[in-house]
Write a protein that holds these residues in place. Structure first.
Motif, PDB file in Angstrom:
ATOM      1  N   LEU A 351       0.814  -1.219   0.000  1.00 61.82           N
ATOM      2  CA  LEU A 351       0.000   0.000   0.000  1.00 61.82           C
ATOM      3  C   LEU A 351       0.849   1.271   0.000  1.00 61.82           C
ATOM      4  CD1 LEU A 351      -2.610  -1.103   2.683  1.00 61.82           C
ATOM      5  CD2 LEU A 351      -2.851  -1.208   0.195  1.00 61.82           C
ATOM      6  N   GLU A 352       2.050   1.185   0.600  1.00 59.00           N
ATOM      7  CA  GLU A 352       2.948   2.350   0.654  1.00 59.00           C
ATOM      8  C   GLU A 352       4.380   1.892   0.499  1.00 59.00           C
ATOM      9  OE1 GLU A 352       2.586   4.741   4.126  1.00 59.00           O
ATOM     10  OE2 GLU A 352       0.498   5.307   3.751  1.00 59.00           O
ATOM     11  N   TRP A 353       5.165   2.730  -0.147  1.00 59.55           N
ATOM     12  CA  TRP A 353       6.604   2.500  -0.282  1.00 59.55           C
ATOM     13  C   TRP A 353       7.329   3.722   0.253  1.00 59.55           C
ATOM     14  CZ3 TRP A 353       9.993  -1.324  -1.836  1.00 59.55           C
ATOM     15  CH2 TRP A 353      11.304  -0.934  -2.082  1.00 59.55           C
ATOM     16  N   ASP A 354       7.968   3.568   1.394  1.00 65.24           N
ATOM     17  CA  ASP A 354       8.736   4.660   2.006  1.00 65.24           C
ATOM     18  C   ASP A 354       7.906   5.932   2.153  1.00 65.24           C
ATOM     19  OD1 ASP A 354      11.160   4.757   3.254  1.00 65.24           O
ATOM     20  OD2 ASP A 354      12.250   5.621   1.573  1.00 65.24           O
ATOM     21  N   ASP A 363       2.806   2.211  -9.872  1.00 66.84           N
ATOM     22  CA  ASP A 363       3.411   3.070  -8.856  1.00 66.84           C
ATOM     23  C   ASP A 363       4.539   2.353  -8.126  1.00 66.84           C
ATOM     24  OD1 ASP A 363       1.598   5.045  -9.493  1.00 66.84           O
ATOM     25  OD2 ASP A 363       0.224   4.556  -7.857  1.00 66.84           O
ATOM     26  N   LEU A 364       4.309   1.097  -7.772  1.00 68.87           N
ATOM     27  CA  LEU A 364       5.342   0.354  -7.041  1.00 68.87           C
ATOM     28  C   LEU A 364       6.574   0.157  -7.916  1.00 68.87           C
ATOM     29  CD1 LEU A 364       6.231  -1.105  -4.503  1.00 68.87           C
ATOM     30  CD2 LEU A 364       5.172  -3.189  -5.398  1.00 68.87           C
ATOM     31  N   SER A 365       6.387  -0.201  -9.174  1.00 69.21           N
ATOM     32  CA  SER A 365       7.528  -0.379 -10.082  1.00 69.21           C
ATOM     33  C   SER A 365       8.364   0.888 -10.168  1.00 69.21           C
ATOM     34  CB  SER A 365       7.038  -0.782 -11.479  1.00 69.21           C
ATOM     35  OG  SER A 365       6.327  -1.998 -11.446  1.00 69.21           O
ATOM     36  N   ALA A 377      13.898   0.838   2.876  1.00 67.22           N
ATOM     37  CA  ALA A 377      12.613   1.491   2.609  1.00 67.22           C
ATOM     38  C   ALA A 377      11.548   0.862   3.502  1.00 67.22           C
ATOM     39  CB  ALA A 377      12.235   1.330   1.143  1.00 67.22           C
ATOM     40  N   GLU A 378      10.694   1.714   4.042  1.00 69.90           N
ATOM     41  CA  GLU A 378       9.610   1.235   4.901  1.00 69.90           C
ATOM     42  C   GLU A 378       8.394   0.903   4.035  1.00 69.90           C
ATOM     43  OE1 GLU A 378      10.000   0.698   8.124  1.00 69.90           O
ATOM     44  OE2 GLU A 378      12.080   1.380   7.894  1.00 69.90           O
ATOM     45  N   LEU A 379       7.859  -0.283   4.232  1.00 66.12           N
ATOM     46  CA  LEU A 379       6.697  -0.726   3.480  1.00 66.12           C
ATOM     47  C   LEU A 379       5.489  -0.835   4.400  1.00 66.12           C
ATOM     48  CD1 LEU A 379       7.979  -3.677   1.255  1.00 66.12           C
ATOM     49  CD2 LEU A 379       7.846  -1.271   0.702  1.00 66.12           C
ATOM     50  N   ARG A 380       4.337  -0.467   3.873  1.00 62.52           N
ATOM     51  CA  ARG A 380       3.077  -0.773   4.550  1.00 62.52           C
ATOM     52  C   ARG A 380       2.317  -1.709   3.635  1.00 62.52           C
ATOM     53  NH1 ARG A 380      -2.275   1.134   5.455  1.00 62.52           N
ATOM     54  NH2 ARG A 380      -2.067   2.737   3.831  1.00 62.52           N
ATOM     55  N   ALA A 389       3.689  -3.430   8.881  1.00 70.24           N
ATOM     56  CA  ALA A 389       4.868  -2.653   8.486  1.00 70.24           C
ATOM     57  C   ALA A 389       6.062  -3.579   8.312  1.00 70.24           C
ATOM     58  CB  ALA A 389       5.179  -1.585   9.524  1.00 70.24           C
ATOM     59  N   LEU A 390       6.800  -3.383   7.207  1.00 72.38           N
ATOM     60  CA  LEU A 390       8.008  -4.146   6.931  1.00 72.38           C
ATOM     61  C   LEU A 390       9.111  -3.194   6.464  1.00 72.38           C
ATOM     62  CD1 LEU A 390       6.561  -7.146   4.848  1.00 72.38           C
ATOM     63  CD2 LEU A 390       7.276  -7.214   7.253  1.00 72.38           C
ATOM     64  N   THR A 391      10.336  -3.622   6.620  1.00 74.52           N
ATOM     65  CA  THR A 391      11.470  -2.857   6.103  1.00 74.52           C
ATOM     66  C   THR A 391      12.217  -3.709   5.094  1.00 74.52           C
ATOM     67  OG1 THR A 391      11.736  -1.644   8.184  1.00 74.52           O
ATOM     68  CG2 THR A 391      13.601  -1.638   6.664  1.00 74.52           C
ATOM     69  N   VAL A 392      12.476  -3.133   3.928  1.00 79.01           N
ATOM     70  CA  VAL A 392      13.193  -3.852   2.886  1.00 79.01           C
ATOM     71  C   VAL A 392      14.404  -3.031   2.472  1.00 79.01           C
ATOM     72  CG1 VAL A 392      11.854  -2.788   1.019  1.00 79.01           C
ATOM     73  CG2 VAL A 392      12.975  -4.975   0.628  1.00 79.01           C
TER      74      VAL A 392
END
Length: 520
Positions: A351-354, A363-365, A377-380, A389-392
């Motif tokens: 749903l969100e990238w950073d 959008d994600l690409s 980058a913080e992911l939702r 929430a994840l961090t990649v």
């Protein structure tokens, strides 16, 4: 049928991609067209006074036109299938495309011979033309990748007729951009990138280029729309313009009313291959970043996540307990990828990238590609009917060799055992081990060395050799190890030979390739 068509006039390079819409398709050619539309505003919305059209664009054109160039290309080694595709249906051959029958007849009629007594004609050089523009006085030129892709010779001609041989600095097929360099006697006229994010539908634009090889043509129109999608353009939100552009305008600039480059003309949407008023340009804010990367080291460094994604449909959203259809649904996660390391799973919806919303799959690409390599980058994401929430940490986009299971050389590091450069040819090879055999579908009886890298702009890149090819012999001498291949190339160079004949296997088919040994 409607299609997307590249805008250069190299007939062998123009492609048509069927439109995916359920409506009646129209051809999409890489270019643009002119024509203004007027909308009536009804209801309680107060009318807005439109700014008057410029009396003339002559002063603007006089300032910028000297920096717009014509680009001519020559390709000497066009593949026969490509040639047939561009020139019409294939000619009937007495023995078709079966290499065994070809070899059989050549035993009697000689190389290239035919049973009807005629010799097969060699492939003639292919020629084409496009547009470009100088971005600094030192002679760096921007154009489309599809204009120069596969070219053996590139000539840049200025407005005053002066022609220069151009050198390819770097190209990025994913955004269809390329940077060339010409060596002039003095500073060259140039133009600068402007700000494309502030463009609005209705803003005036001017396109300058080389339609149909005519050179120095100027058209004007408006921005018709923003954020357009084209097949194969997942990293680009195209600007739609109606300034007429046609074949040969590929790589040329679109200017705003201040004379700044706000787009690189790339495609048109057309039912007949000509301009009908719907053209597309790569926005300058993206193009300028790609050009800076290419000028730096000849390639584009972009982040990689390692997932296959698809849109969220209303039914999927409902099944996942989501209130809307925003986001990018992860369909698969590649083992060993940054996504796998971060704990992303198939079925997650990003749903969100950073901190930036992901509304569409595209959008994600784009957000991932714009993120520097090795940056957290913080992911939702949406998982199990709730947010998470994840961090990649982004990785580098894998090379073709890595995707196929073969190791790729890292720039700046020492050569690893079993991976060796073949002199200065631009070819890097590795030993044919069990892993490579499995990746390439080879059996234990196969021998040779595997190409794991081809240097951009090298003779090897022009020869047609590719990473993953298995070299079996060099000038008819079998090679089984990288050391043997290096020794063979060195012996040819010492003997004064300028070309090495490479027999290589690709997808089960053996072919010969001519690899030049002289320095570029």
């Amino acid at each position: 049928m409607a299609s997307v068509v590249t805008l250069n006039t190299r007939f062998s390079r123009e492609t048509a991609v069927p439109a995916s819409s359920g409506r009646r398709p129209f051809p999409l050619t890489l270019l643009a067209a002119a024509g203004l539309s007027v909308a009536l505003i009804a209801g309680s919305v107060a009318p807005v006074a439109a700014r008057p059209a410029p009396a003339s664009f002559a002063d603007l054109v006089e300032d910028v036109a000297p920096a717009v160039v014509n680009i001519a290309v020559v390709q000497r080694g066009a593949e026969p299938s490509q040639s047939r595709r561009s020139e019409g249906p294939p000619q009937v051959q007495p023995f078709g495309d079966d290499p065994n029958l070809q070899e059989f007849f050549e035993r009697f009629f000689g190389p290239g011979g035919r049973p009807d007594g005629r010799q097969a004609q060699p492939e003639r050089p292919r020629q084409g033309a496009g547009s470009g523009f100088v971005i600094d006085p030192e002679g760096y030129v921007v154009t489309n990748n599809h204009v120069i892709d596969g070219a053996d010779e590139i000539t840049v001609t200025l407005k005053d007729g002066t022609a220069y041989e151009a050198r390819l600095i770097g190209a990025d097929p994913r955004t269809d951009l390329a940077v060339l360099k010409i060596e002039a006697d003095g500073p060259l006229p140039f133009v600068e990138f402007g700000e494309s994010d502030g463009l609005r539908p209705g803003d005036w634009v001017v396109a300058v280029g080389n339609p149909f090889g005519l050179g120095g043509s100027v058209t004007a129109g408006i921005v018709s729309a923003r954020g357009r999608d084209l097949p194969g353009g997942s990293l680009i939100d195209f600007i739609q313009i109606d300034a007429p552009i046609n074949r040969g305008n590929s790589g040329g600039p679109t200017f705003d009313s201040e004379g700044a480059v706000i787009g690189v003309n790339t495609a048109i949407y057309s039912p007949n291959g000509g301009s009908v008023g719907i053209g597309f340009a790569i926005p300058s804010n993206l193009a300028s970043r790609i050009v800076d990367d290419l000028r730096d080291d000849g390639k584009v460094d972009r982040g990689w996540l390692g997932v296959r994604i698809q849109p969220v449909t209303p039914d999927i959203a409902e099944g996942f307990g989501m209130a809307g259809v925003e986001g990018a649904l992860v369909a698969a996660v590649e083992p060993g990828s940054p996504a796998a390391a971060a704990g992303l799973r198939a079925g997650d919806v990003v749903l969100e990238w950073d901190g930036k919303p992901v509304v569409r799959v595209k959008d994600l690409s784009q957000l991932v590609a714009q993120t520097p390599v090795d940056k957290p980058a913080e992911l939702r994401v949406w998982r199990d009917r709730g947010p998470l929430a994840l961090t990649v940490v982004t990785g580098a986009v894998p090379t073709e060799q890595q995707v196929s299971g073969l190791p790729a050389p890292q720039s700046g590091e020492a050569q690893k055992p079993g991976k060796t450069e073949l002199g200065e040819t631009g070819v890097t090879v590795a030993a044919l081990d069990d892993e490579a055999r499995e990746a390439l579908g080879l059996n234990g009886a196969d021998s040779g060395v595997v190409i794991v890298d081809i240097a951009p702009g090298s003779h090897a890149a022009r020869s047609g050799l590719r990473p993953g090819d298995l070299i079996r012999s060099i000038t008819l001498e079998p090679v089984k190890t990288p050391d043997e291949a290096v020794a063979r190339i060195a012996a040819l160079e010492e003997a004064g030979e300028s070309v090495a004949t490479i027999k290589a296997v690709r997808q089960g088919t053996e072919s010969f390739f001519a690899l030049r040994l002289t320095k570029i």
